[in-house]
Motif scaffolding. Sequence first.
Motif, PDB file in Angstrom:
ATOM      1  N   TYR A  50     -17.219  29.914  31.167  1.00  0.00           N
ATOM      2  CA  TYR A  50     -16.432  28.600  30.611  1.00  0.00           C
ATOM      3  C   TYR A  50     -15.070  28.337  31.335  1.00  0.00           C
ATOM      4  O   TYR A  50     -14.795  27.191  31.461  1.00  0.00           O
ATOM      5  CB  TYR A  50     -15.958  29.059  29.178  1.00  0.00           C
ATOM      6  N   GLU A  51     -14.318  29.301  31.996  1.00  0.00           N
ATOM      7  CA  GLU A  51     -13.165  29.128  32.906  1.00  0.00           C
ATOM      8  C   GLU A  51     -13.385  28.267  33.927  1.00  0.00           C
ATOM      9  O   GLU A  51     -12.724  27.193  34.505  1.00  0.00           O
ATOM     10  CB  GLU A  51     -12.588  30.288  33.268  1.00  0.00           C
ATOM     11  N   LEU A  84     -15.462  26.411  24.698  1.00  0.00           N
ATOM     12  CA  LEU A  84     -15.573  25.638  25.801  1.00  0.00           C
ATOM     13  C   LEU A  84     -15.110  24.001  25.328  1.00  0.00           C
ATOM     14  O   LEU A  84     -14.306  23.576  25.990  1.00  0.00           O
ATOM     15  CB  LEU A  84     -16.781  25.605  26.334  1.00  0.00           C
ATOM     16  N   VAL A  85     -15.510  23.834  24.333  1.00  0.00           N
ATOM     17  CA  VAL A  85     -14.866  22.485  23.721  1.00  0.00           C
ATOM     18  C   VAL A  85     -13.440  22.369  23.520  1.00  0.00           C
ATOM     19  O   VAL A  85     -12.606  21.539  24.101  1.00  0.00           O
ATOM     20  CB  VAL A  85     -15.629  22.187  22.302  1.00  0.00           C
ATOM     21  N   ARG A  86     -13.127  23.416  22.931  1.00  0.00           N
ATOM     22  CA  ARG A  86     -11.614  23.582  22.888  1.00  0.00           C
ATOM     23  C   ARG A  86     -10.816  23.483  24.314  1.00  0.00           C
ATOM     24  O   ARG A  86      -9.876  22.859  24.458  1.00  0.00           O
ATOM     25  CB  ARG A  86     -11.136  24.779  22.150  1.00  0.00           C
ATOM     26  N   LEU A  88     -11.949  22.469  27.298  1.00  0.00           N
ATOM     27  CA  LEU A  88     -12.049  20.931  27.681  1.00  0.00           C
ATOM     28  C   LEU A  88     -11.163  20.052  27.120  1.00  0.00           C
ATOM     29  O   LEU A  88     -10.468  19.072  27.693  1.00  0.00           O
ATOM     30  CB  LEU A  88     -13.510  20.430  27.616  1.00  0.00           C
ATOM     31  N   ASN A  89     -11.128  19.923  25.792  1.00  0.00           N
ATOM     32  CA  ASN A  89     -10.158  19.041  24.911  1.00  0.00           C
ATOM     33  C   ASN A  89      -8.932  19.188  25.370  1.00  0.00           C
ATOM     34  O   ASN A  89      -8.267  18.370  25.417  1.00  0.00           O
ATOM     35  CB  ASN A  89     -10.340  19.285  23.328  1.00  0.00           C
ATOM     36  N   ALA A  90      -8.569  20.519  25.849  1.00  0.00           N
ATOM     37  CA  ALA A  90      -7.151  20.554  26.343  1.00  0.00           C
ATOM     38  C   ALA A  90      -6.784  20.095  27.379  1.00  0.00           C
ATOM     39  O   ALA A  90      -5.488  19.896  27.756  1.00  0.00           O
ATOM     40  CB  ALA A  90      -6.556  22.082  25.971  1.00  0.00           C
ATOM     41  N   LEU A  91      -7.718  19.736  28.153  1.00  0.00           N
ATOM     42  CA  LEU A  91      -7.294  19.010  29.575  1.00  0.00           C
ATOM     43  C   LEU A  91      -6.760  17.864  29.558  1.00  0.00           C
ATOM     44  O   LEU A  91      -6.010  17.301  30.432  1.00  0.00           O
ATOM     45  CB  LEU A  91      -8.645  19.261  30.283  1.00  0.00           C
ATOM     46  N   LYS A  92      -7.284  17.095  28.640  1.00  0.00           N
ATOM     47  CA  LYS A  92      -6.515  15.577  28.596  1.00  0.00           C
ATOM     48  C   LYS A  92      -6.835  14.974  27.178  1.00  0.00           C
ATOM     49  O   LYS A  92      -7.765  15.049  26.414  1.00  0.00           O
ATOM     50  CB  LYS A  92      -7.752  14.767  29.339  1.00  0.00           C
ATOM     51  N   PRO A  93      -5.518  14.619  26.594  1.00  0.00           N
ATOM     52  CA  PRO A  93      -5.525  14.164  25.326  1.00  0.00           C
ATOM     53  C   PRO A  93      -6.501  13.003  25.132  1.00  0.00           C
ATOM     54  O   PRO A  93      -6.552  12.035  25.938  1.00  0.00           O
ATOM     55  CB  PRO A  93      -4.055  13.638  25.191  1.00  0.00           C
ATOM     56  N   ASP A 115     -13.547  20.744  14.880  1.00  0.00           N
ATOM     57  CA  ASP A 115     -12.115  21.388  14.825  1.00  0.00           C
ATOM     58  C   ASP A 115     -11.743  21.573  16.368  1.00  0.00           C
ATOM     59  O   ASP A 115     -10.536  21.548  16.719  1.00  0.00           O
ATOM     60  CB  ASP A 115     -12.055  22.751  13.967  1.00  0.00           C
ATOM     61  N   ALA A 116     -12.813  21.916  17.331  1.00  0.00           N
ATOM     62  CA  ALA A 116     -12.446  22.105  18.524  1.00  0.00           C
ATOM     63  C   ALA A 116     -12.024  20.926  19.397  1.00  0.00           C
ATOM     64  O   ALA A 116     -11.480  21.168  20.444  1.00  0.00           O
ATOM     65  CB  ALA A 116     -13.468  22.976  19.454  1.00  0.00           C
ATOM     66  N   GLY A 117     -12.414  19.758  18.832  1.00  0.00           N
ATOM     67  CA  GLY A 117     -12.069  18.624  19.540  1.00  0.00           C
ATOM     68  C   GLY A 117     -13.081  17.832  19.956  1.00  0.00           C
ATOM     69  O   GLY A 117     -13.271  16.778  20.754  1.00  0.00           O
ATOM     70  N   LEU A 118     -14.670  18.022  19.657  1.00  0.00           N
ATOM     71  CA  LEU A 118     -15.449  17.227  20.015  1.00  0.00           C
ATOM     72  C   LEU A 118     -15.458  15.988  19.272  1.00  0.00           C
ATOM     73  O   LEU A 118     -15.062  15.840  17.988  1.00  0.00           O
ATOM     74  CB  LEU A 118     -16.937  18.072  19.595  1.00  0.00           C
ATOM     75  N   LYS A 119     -15.713  14.968  19.801  1.00  0.00           N
ATOM     76  CA  LYS A 119     -15.650  13.608  19.324  1.00  0.00           C
ATOM     77  C   LYS A 119     -16.921  12.864  18.967  1.00  0.00           C
ATOM     78  O   LYS A 119     -16.895  12.270  18.003  1.00  0.00           O
ATOM     79  CB  LYS A 119     -14.980  12.612  20.478  1.00  0.00           C
TER      80      LYS A 119
END
Length: 332
Positions: A50-51, A84-86, A88-93, A115-119
Motif C-alpha cells: 500500500y505504501e 489504502l483508501v484512507r 490515497l484520500n489523504a494525498l489530495k483533498p 469513512d476512509a474517503g471513497l467517493k
Amino acid sequence: MTNIQPLTDTQGRVVRDLRISVTDRCNLRCVYCMPAEGMAWLPKDDLLTYEEIARFARVCLDLGVTGIRLTGGEPTVRADLPVLVRMLNALKPGLDLSITTNGLKLVAMAEDLRDAGLKRVNVSLDTLDPKRFHQIARRDRFHEVIAGLEAARRVGFAPIKVNAVLMRGFNEDEALPLARWGRDQGYEVRFIEWMPLDFQHTWSREKLVPAAEILAQIAAEFPLEPTRGTDPSAPATLYSYQDGRGRVGVIASVTRPFCGHCDRIRLTADGQIRTCLFSLKEYDFRNAMRGGASDGEIAALLHAAVWRKEPGHLINSPFFKQPERGMSAIGG
Ligand code: SAM
C-alpha cells in the motif's frame, strides 16, 4: 520533482485517470473473464505494498491525474482495503476516488470504505436471475451482490453505477430487464461490450452483444436521447430516458472505440504501467521504486511511457494480438 508537466502523449491526449489494480485475485469466476479452475495468481512479494501504491499515486497526482479508481481482480479481497483508501484520500483533498467491485463484500465494507474517503462505487452485475448468475459467475452469490448494492446505497454512495457484460447464449436478453431494474432502483446501468481480454481466449465477435442492439432493445420500451454535456473522455456513452427517469450507458469498446479521448493509464497489482487495456508492452515501476528511483525519476519514466501511449486498440484490425494478461490481471 523537476518535471511536473502533465502526462501527454503523441496524440495530444492528457492522462487524468489512474486505474489501480490492487490484486489479480477474484472471488468469482465469470465465464467471459476467467477459466473455472487453474488460475495462477501473482506471488505475494510481487504485489505493490500500500505504501508503494500511495507513493506512485502521489507522483501521478503531481503530474495532473485527477481521478483514481481501485479495481482488480476483485479489490475488496485484498486485506485492509480501507487502509489504502484512507492513504490515497489523504494525498489530495477532494480526490475523485472510486472503486469497481463485484459487490460481494460491500455489506461488510461499504461503511468503512466511505469513512476512509471513497467517493464512488461501480458494481458489476450481469443478470437479474440468480440461476443465471450462478452459471455466469460460477458461484451462487447473486443475493450477496444485491445486498452489497443496498449497503452501498444505505451508507450514502451516489450515484451507484452497475456494469453489465452481455454475451450471446448467456444473458443477451437481459438488456431491457437490467435497464428497467436500474430505472426502478435508481442505479445507472452501463453495458460493457465483451472484449478479447479473457484468459481462455474464447472471445469472438459473434458472441458479443453490440451496443447498437442493446440500445435498440431498451429504446423500444423506454425512449432514449443522448445525454448532453458528458465528459468525452469517459468510456460510457450515456443516454437519458425521455421520461426523465435516469440514464443508461454503453461502453462500446469494440463497435464504437473511443480511444481518441482516452485519458487512462493502468497500474497492475505487480507494479506495471499499461497505457492501454490492450498494450503489448508494460513499464516496470515496481522494480524502479524498489531499486531506489527518486520521485523525479519515476515522473520521468512515466512521461516516457505515456508519450508512447497507443493511438488506439487494434481489435478491429487484422493485426490485433490479444495481450498475455487477462482483464482481471490488468485491472478493468
Ligand atoms: N472484480 C471487479 C468487478 O467485478 O467489477 C473489478 C474487476 S472486473 C475485471 C471490472 C469489470 O470488467 C467488470 O464489470 C467485469 O464485468 C468487466 N470485464 C471482465 N472481463 C471483461 C471482458 N473480457 N470484456 C469486457 N468487460 C469485462
